[in-house]
Design a protein around this motif. Structure first.
Motif, PDB file in Angstrom:
ATOM      1  N   LEU A 218      40.188  27.626 -20.913  1.00  0.00           N
ATOM      2  CA  LEU A 218      38.894  27.323 -21.542  1.00  0.00           C
ATOM      3  C   LEU A 218      37.593  28.241 -20.407  1.00  0.00           C
ATOM      4  O   LEU A 218      37.376  27.890 -19.800  1.00  0.00           O
ATOM      5  N   ASN A 219      37.257  28.583 -21.729  1.00  0.00           N
ATOM      6  CA  ASN A 219      35.534  28.814 -21.811  1.00  0.00           C
ATOM      7  C   ASN A 219      34.361  27.111 -21.485  1.00  0.00           C
ATOM      8  O   ASN A 219      34.838  26.393 -22.114  1.00  0.00           O
ATOM      9  N   ILE A 220      33.097  27.856 -21.012  1.00  0.00           N
ATOM     10  CA  ILE A 220      31.904  26.709 -20.641  1.00  0.00           C
ATOM     11  C   ILE A 220      32.071  26.327 -22.264  1.00  0.00           C
ATOM     12  O   ILE A 220      31.447  24.871 -22.248  1.00  0.00           O
ATOM     13  N   SER A 221      31.614  26.832 -23.421  1.00  0.00           N
ATOM     14  CA  SER A 221      30.871  26.291 -23.819  1.00  0.00           C
ATOM     15  C   SER A 221      32.506  25.106 -25.030  1.00  0.00           C
ATOM     16  O   SER A 221      32.036  23.933 -25.280  1.00  0.00           O
ATOM     17  N   GLU A 222      34.390  25.936 -24.803  1.00  0.00           N
ATOM     18  CA  GLU A 222      34.603  25.263 -25.555  1.00  0.00           C
ATOM     19  C   GLU A 222      34.908  23.391 -24.269  1.00  0.00           C
ATOM     20  O   GLU A 222      35.191  22.443 -24.740  1.00  0.00           O
TER      21      GLU A 222
ATOM     22  N   LYS B  80      28.726  28.038 -14.710  1.00  0.00           N
ATOM     23  CA  LYS B  80      29.189  29.564 -14.805  1.00  0.00           C
ATOM     24  C   LYS B  80      29.633  30.042 -12.914  1.00  0.00           C
ATOM     25  O   LYS B  80      30.577  30.513 -12.469  1.00  0.00           O
ATOM     26  N   ASP B  81      28.772  29.511 -12.279  1.00  0.00           N
ATOM     27  CA  ASP B  81      28.983  29.901 -10.773  1.00  0.00           C
ATOM     28  C   ASP B  81      30.198  28.554 -10.168  1.00  0.00           C
ATOM     29  O   ASP B  81      30.969  29.686  -9.400  1.00  0.00           O
ATOM     30  N   PHE B  82      30.318  27.693 -10.508  1.00  0.00           N
ATOM     31  CA  PHE B  82      31.061  27.545  -9.807  1.00  0.00           C
ATOM     32  C   PHE B  82      32.323  27.382 -10.586  1.00  0.00           C
ATOM     33  O   PHE B  82      33.841  27.860  -9.127  1.00  0.00           O
ATOM     34  N   SER B  83      32.683  28.652 -11.396  1.00  0.00           N
ATOM     35  CA  SER B  83      34.138  29.257 -11.625  1.00  0.00           C
ATOM     36  C   SER B  83      34.074  30.547 -10.989  1.00  0.00           C
ATOM     37  O   SER B  83      35.865  30.794 -10.787  1.00  0.00           O
ATOM     38  N   LYS B  84      33.181  31.171 -10.903  1.00  0.00           N
ATOM     39  CA  LYS B  84      32.411  32.975 -10.206  1.00  0.00           C
ATOM     40  C   LYS B  84      33.843  31.751  -9.258  1.00  0.00           C
ATOM     41  O   LYS B  84      34.807  32.459  -8.446  1.00  0.00           O
ATOM     42  N   GLN B  85      33.089  31.054  -7.842  1.00  0.00           N
ATOM     43  CA  GLN B  85      33.400  30.702  -6.795  1.00  0.00           C
ATOM     44  C   GLN B  85      34.864  30.486  -7.499  1.00  0.00           C
ATOM     45  O   GLN B  85      35.358  30.572  -5.637  1.00  0.00           O
ATOM     46  N   ILE B  86      35.396  29.561  -7.979  1.00  0.00           N
ATOM     47  CA  ILE B  86      37.182  29.213  -7.944  1.00  0.00           C
ATOM     48  C   ILE B  86      37.784  30.460  -7.583  1.00  0.00           C
ATOM     49  O   ILE B  86      38.609  30.833  -7.897  1.00  0.00           O
ATOM     50  N   SER B  87      36.906  31.723  -8.922  1.00  0.00           N
ATOM     51  CA  SER B  87      37.686  32.631  -9.115  1.00  0.00           C
ATOM     52  C   SER B  87      38.276  33.809  -8.013  1.00  0.00           C
ATOM     53  O   SER B  87      38.772  34.264  -7.471  1.00  0.00           O
ATOM     54  N   LYS B  88      37.011  33.664  -6.898  1.00  0.00           N
ATOM     55  CA  LYS B  88      36.604  33.761  -5.706  1.00  0.00           C
ATOM     56  C   LYS B  88      37.521  33.870  -4.304  1.00  0.00           C
ATOM     57  O   LYS B  88      38.592  34.121  -3.888  1.00  0.00           O
ATOM     58  N   ASN B  89      37.467  32.542  -4.362  1.00  0.00           N
ATOM     59  CA  ASN B  89      38.842  31.495  -3.831  1.00  0.00           C
ATOM     60  C   ASN B  89      39.922  32.108  -4.215  1.00  0.00           C
ATOM     61  O   ASN B  89      40.863  32.566  -2.902  1.00  0.00           O
ATOM     62  N   VAL B  90      40.407  32.287  -5.692  1.00  0.00           N
ATOM     63  CA  VAL B  90      41.852  32.258  -5.698  1.00  0.00           C
ATOM     64  C   VAL B  90      42.037  33.592  -5.150  1.00  0.00           C
ATOM     65  O   VAL B  90      43.303  33.787  -4.427  1.00  0.00           O
TER      66      VAL B  90
ATOM     67  N   GLN C 172      38.976  21.548 -15.210  1.00  0.00           N
ATOM     68  CA  GLN C 172      39.012  22.547 -16.775  1.00  0.00           C
ATOM     69  C   GLN C 172      38.019  24.176 -16.063  1.00  0.00           C
ATOM     70  O   GLN C 172      38.711  24.838 -16.014  1.00  0.00           O
ATOM     71  N   LEU C 173      37.141  23.793 -15.402  1.00  0.00           N
ATOM     72  CA  LEU C 173      37.034  25.088 -15.119  1.00  0.00           C
ATOM     73  C   LEU C 173      38.242  25.937 -13.488  1.00  0.00           C
ATOM     74  O   LEU C 173      38.036  26.817 -13.515  1.00  0.00           O
TER      75      LEU C 173
END
Length: 345
Positions: free
Chosen positions: A300-304, A330-340, A294-295
């Motif tokens: 979805l956000n982390i709470s969801e 949170k950091d995992f999500s940032k890393q994914i966004s950076k890679n994209v 999901q990340l």
């Protein structure tokens, strides 16, 4: 239906008699006797081997073109038989009784006929059968077991000591996962000569040991039984599917066991055998895989995500996620966004 008659003991004479009934020859290798089922009857083989102290093993792996009824009707005391059906369905009948016993896949029976009476085995047509039978001549076997027999269940103790076959005995059960592994090892063994003989004797002893444990476990009331049977593996698969489909509201181990029709001890054993993990560890694996996916999707956000996997404590979710993926969500999500973003440049 074709009827075959075996009127000889011990085991090597049984195989020789079967070869005669099948109108074929048998082969001998390091005290192991084997018949290849003639093409006119079907395909496959029957083989048997004798060990010390009146202990032997027969393996049937065959498909018959028409139903076969084998009469073991020698006018002597017959061996005690421990029969395990790992493929197909067979039937058993005592020579002195009319009732048939159905032995289904992953089931086993322990049978002892009385005095001079024997056994009848019925094999269906067109169905692959794989069956093992431990054969114990109790008078010869007595020297092997007398010293420690008082530790065995009283019913089995009485059975082993019935040297003159005064009492009929029949037990029907579902064999355990450990038994299934042992039978598969016999089936798939490719050793030859002396090493094969040693291997088979060791496995035959292991089967007998496991059988005693299985029998004693079966004497307990169902909630107290602890040994997971091969046939119960469908319950473990069902439990795993429930965990996967109900991540938001996971059941307790006790409730999950009740829902699939087993108990917590068997459930845990089944998960360790199938997935190499406890129920809770397997649940956390499912949770983290869902959270990771999901990340990566980003809808979805982390709470969801935490709510969808039944974790209300965000700190605990973060620690759990980091222990596997080495980044907090949170950091995992940032890393994914950076890679994209880098992929788009």
């Amino acid at each position: 239906m074709r009827e075959l008659y075996v009127k000889s003991l011990p085991l090597q004479d049984v195989i020789a008699n079967l070869a005669e009934a099948f109108e074929t020859t048998y082969f001998i290798s390091c005290h192991e006797y084997r018949i290849n089922v003639p093409e006119g009857y079907g395909s496959g083989f029957i083989r048997g081997i004798n060990f010390s102290s009146g202990f032997g093993l027969i393996e049937y792996s065959c498909t018959f073109k028409e139903s076969i009824k084998i009469h073991f009707s020698v006018n002597k005391i017959h061996p005690l038989k421990f029969i395990y059906c790992s493929e197909g369905i067979i039937k058993h009948r005592f020579e002195e009784k009319d009732s048939l016993h159905l032995i289904d896949q992953f089931q086993n029976v322990v049978v002892a006929s009385t005095a001079q009476n024997g056994h009848i085995l019925l094999f269906p047509s067109g169905q692959k059968i794989h069956m093992n039978s431990l054969e114990i001549a109790r008078k010869d076997f007595k020297t092997k077991i007398d010293c420690d027999l008082h530790y065995v269940d009283k019913n089995l103790r009485k059975l082993f000591r019935d040297l003159n076959a005064r009492n009929l005995f029949y037990y029907h059960g579902n064999y355990s996962l450990a038994m299934s592994e042992c039978i598969d090892e016999i089936k798939n063994n490719t050793l030859l000569g002396f090493t094969r003989r040693l291997f088979l004797e060791g496995k035959a002893n292991e089967i007998l040991s496991l059988q005693i444990n299985d029998f004693e476990d079966d004497q307990k009331a169902e909630p107290k039984r602890q040994i997971l049977r091969k046939v119960e593996m469908t319950q473990i698969q069902k439990a795993a599917q429930i965990l996967k489909s109900e991540l938001a509201n996971p059941l307790t181990i006790k409730d999950l066991a009740t829902r699939v029709g087993t108990n917590p001890t068997k459930l845990q054993e089944g998960f360790r055998f199938t997935f190499g993990a406890t129920v809770n560890n397997y649940l956390n694996k499912l949770r983290l895989e869902y959270a990771r996916d999901q990340l990566m999707i980003g809808d979805l956000n982390i709470s969801e995500i935490a709510t969808n996997i039944g974790i209300n404590n965000k700190s605990y979710f973060s620690r759990l996620f980091k222990s596997t993926y080495h980044l907090n969500p949170k950091d995992f999500s940032k890393q994914i966004s950076k890679n994209v973003l880098l992929e788009k440049l």
